[in-house]
Design an enzyme around this catalytic site. Structure first.
Site, PDB file in Angstrom:
ATOM      1  N   GLY A  27      18.562   4.053  31.531  1.00  0.00           N
ATOM      2  CA  GLY A  27      17.549   5.701  31.837  1.00  0.00           C
ATOM      3  C   GLY A  27      16.604   5.667  32.527  1.00  0.00           C
ATOM      4  O   GLY A  27      15.975   4.971  33.808  1.00  0.00           O
ATOM      5  N   ASP A  28      15.398   6.315  31.268  1.00  0.00           N
ATOM      6  CA  ASP A  28      14.244   6.243  31.918  1.00  0.00           C
ATOM      7  C   ASP A  28      13.526   4.526  32.051  1.00  0.00           C
ATOM      8  O   ASP A  28      12.661   4.541  32.456  1.00  0.00           O
ATOM      9  CB  ASP A  28      12.734   6.658  31.352  1.00  0.00           C
ATOM     10  CG  ASP A  28      14.002   8.629  30.977  1.00  0.00           C
ATOM     11  OD1 ASP A  28      14.412   8.793  32.190  1.00  0.00           O
ATOM     12  OD2 ASP A  28      13.700   9.073  29.809  1.00  0.00           O
ATOM     13  N   HIS A  29      13.366   4.406  31.373  1.00  0.00           N
ATOM     14  CA  HIS A  29      12.854   2.747  30.960  1.00  0.00           C
ATOM     15  C   HIS A  29      14.001   1.859  30.252  1.00  0.00           C
ATOM     16  O   HIS A  29      15.345   2.211  30.086  1.00  0.00           O
ATOM     17  CB  HIS A  29      11.565   2.585  30.554  1.00  0.00           C
ATOM     18  CG  HIS A  29      11.789   3.358  29.051  1.00  0.00           C
ATOM     19  ND1 HIS A  29      12.263   1.694  28.383  1.00  0.00           N
ATOM     20  CD2 HIS A  29      11.269   3.874  28.760  1.00  0.00           C
ATOM     21  CE1 HIS A  29      11.922   2.785  26.416  1.00  0.00           C
ATOM     22  NE2 HIS A  29      11.735   3.757  27.093  1.00  0.00           N
TER      23      HIS A  29
END
Length: 494
Positions: A80-82
């Site tokens: 996802g985000d990182h």
């Protein structure tokens, strides 16, 4: 805290020093106030730190996966985000032993970032919009955003197999929008047909591998190039990236070419693989995508010049080979036949801009292409073919260099017209323009693919309008199709 700190110092820095033989300093992280964003050309020290973190996280995650497997469970990672320490395109990622990769997918680039990573994991795309109040609210239609995403995702799905799809969020919110539930039902049915007809096999590709060159290479495969244009563009939702400026990757994500990502280090250490027929360098100057100081290495310049001179193709977009040094801005300006004005070459006489309307690429233009902002690039070679100019600014050029070819694009925002133009550019750069290509769409609004393993072909209408397309099949026969708005059609090619 004892596990994190040792004698008042971060334990990780001590362990790093033991592993690499030198100690990191605050400046290695602060980086003159720029910090180490993905858009920055990574220093060797920063790459060593990434390797160190990756080794630790992979080892720790592998222990957790082993525990889950012993308990009879399967494991998944949400990309996802990182994914700090779990870089999915690095070979070490496979040491974790994960069973499923889940990626948040809102466009073709995000889809390819999931499907193109190595290993035999099941790949599940988590679609936008999430069932959250920012989208699922009174007065808003979530189908609009979903359809915008789905049309881009579908064209990329034709090129690399995907295993599963899913959504996330609060079902209670989605249930308030019955027409969205109907839309998801249709999406699911289309995906089911896709699995049935492809059997998770790859579609036919145009001959010749395409390599995207950046400072990151494989580690940042299919990571969207955030160009400066996006800083000044206000999207409908701040958490959704709009495809503005230089977005060649979105155009490329749905085209029938084998694609890999290489770094400047790859070229220095291993040369250019023989199966690579085209190299793309795209991005703003000084960014990791264009390469910045990586272009200060003569070994790289010699290798690429030799690659093109011996028959390869080179595509540069925005600021390819950009480094202000040695009296020039484009270090491969001789290969491209042009230069960019940065107020340091005002004394040079620019050659006149004369458009070649007879060139192969000129015949591929529809007049609807979008070349983005002005390039400030001007001709510097007698044999440069100017295909499109915006006043005196070069937008699209082509040049012969030895036995090879080069093309320059000022910018390439994502549109279906631009994607089809890119397809024709890659065909020309790969010297495939003199032969007929089977199952290749000429209609920008329709993507066509053929699956040799299942002998199935498909056509997808990107637009909200009816479309017609005529293609040549693998037997040399003409096939004409009429598609309803957004229709996805399958047909047997036996």
């Amino acid at each position: 805290m004892d596990g994190i700190w040792r004698n008042g110092k971060p334990r990780a820095l001590d362990d790093f020093e033991k592993r690499f033989g030198y100690r990191l300093t605050p400046e290695d992280f602060v980086d003159a106030g720029y910090y180490n964003g993905t858009y920055k050309v990574p220093s060797q020290r920063y790459k060593d730190w990434m390797t160190f973190v990756q080794e630790f996280v992979v080892s720790f995650a592998a222990e957790l996966v082993s525990m889950a497997h012993k308990a009879g469970k399967r494991t998944a990672m949400f990309q996802g985000d990182h994914w700090i320490g779990t870089e999915p395109f690095l070979e070490s990622y496979q040491q974790i032993g994960l069973d499923i990769n889940i990626g948040a997918v809102e466009d073709g680039v995000a889809l390819r970032r999931l499907t193109d990573s190595g290993g035999d994991q099941i790949r599940e795309a988590r679609f936008y919009p999430y069932f959250f109040p920012d989208v699922f609210r009174e007065g808003n239609d979530p189908v609009v955003e979903s359809m915008s995403n789905w049309t881009k995702i579908r064209r990329a799905m034709l090129q690399k197999p995907l295993d599963r799809i899913g959504y996330g969020g609060y079902l209670s919110l989605a249930n308030k929008f019955p027409h969205f539930i109907d839309h998801v039902t249709e999406v699911s049915q289309q995906f089911g047909d896709y699995l049935q007809h492809t059997q998770r096999t790859q579609s036919q590709k145009v001959a010749g591998k395409v390599a995207v060159l950046s400072a990151w290479g494989k580690a940042r495969s299919w990571l969207q190039n955030q160009a400066r244009d996006q800083r000044f563009y206000v999207p409908p939702r701040p958490d959704v990236m709009e495809l503005v400026g230089n977005n060649l990757l979105e155009c490329l994500s749905g085209l029938p070419f084998d694609v890999e990502f290489i770094s400047f280090d790859d070229i220095v250490e291993n040369g250019i693989d023989e199966d690579i027929k085209i190299i793309i360098n795209t991005g703003d100057a000084n960014s990791a995508w264009s390469g910045g100081e990586c272009w200060d290495n003569p070994d790289v310049l010699v290798a690429i010049r030799q690659f093109v001179a011996q028959g390869g193709g080179l595509l540069g977009v925005s600021d390819p080979s950009a480094l202000q040094k040695n009296g020039r801005y484009f270090q491969l300006g001789d290969v491209f036949g042009l230069e960019k004005e940065t107020s340091l070459t005002m004394g040079r006489v620019a050659m006149p801009v004369s458009v070649n309307e007879e060139h192969y690429l000129s015949q591929c233009l529809s007049g609807k292409e979008d070349f983005g902002n002005l390039s400030y690039v001007y001709p510097q070679a007698d044999d440069l073919n100017v295909i499109v100019a915006q006043g005196q600014h070069l937008a699209l050029t082509a040049k012969e260099y030895g036995e090879g070819r080069s093309v320059y694009l000022g910018n390439l925002p994502f549109t279906t017209e631009n994607a089809r133009l890119l397809q024709n550019i890659l065909i020309w750069l790969g010297a495939n323009d003199g032969q007929s290509q089977s199952w290749l769409s000429s209609n920008p609004e329709v993507d066509v693919a053929f699956y040799p393993d299942t002998l199935m072909a498909t056509a997808v209408n990107f637009s909200s309008e009816p479309q017609k397309v005529t293609v040549i099949d693998h037997k040399g026969h003409e096939v004409s199709l009429s598609l309803e708005p957004y229709e996805w059609r399958w047909l047997s090619a036996e």
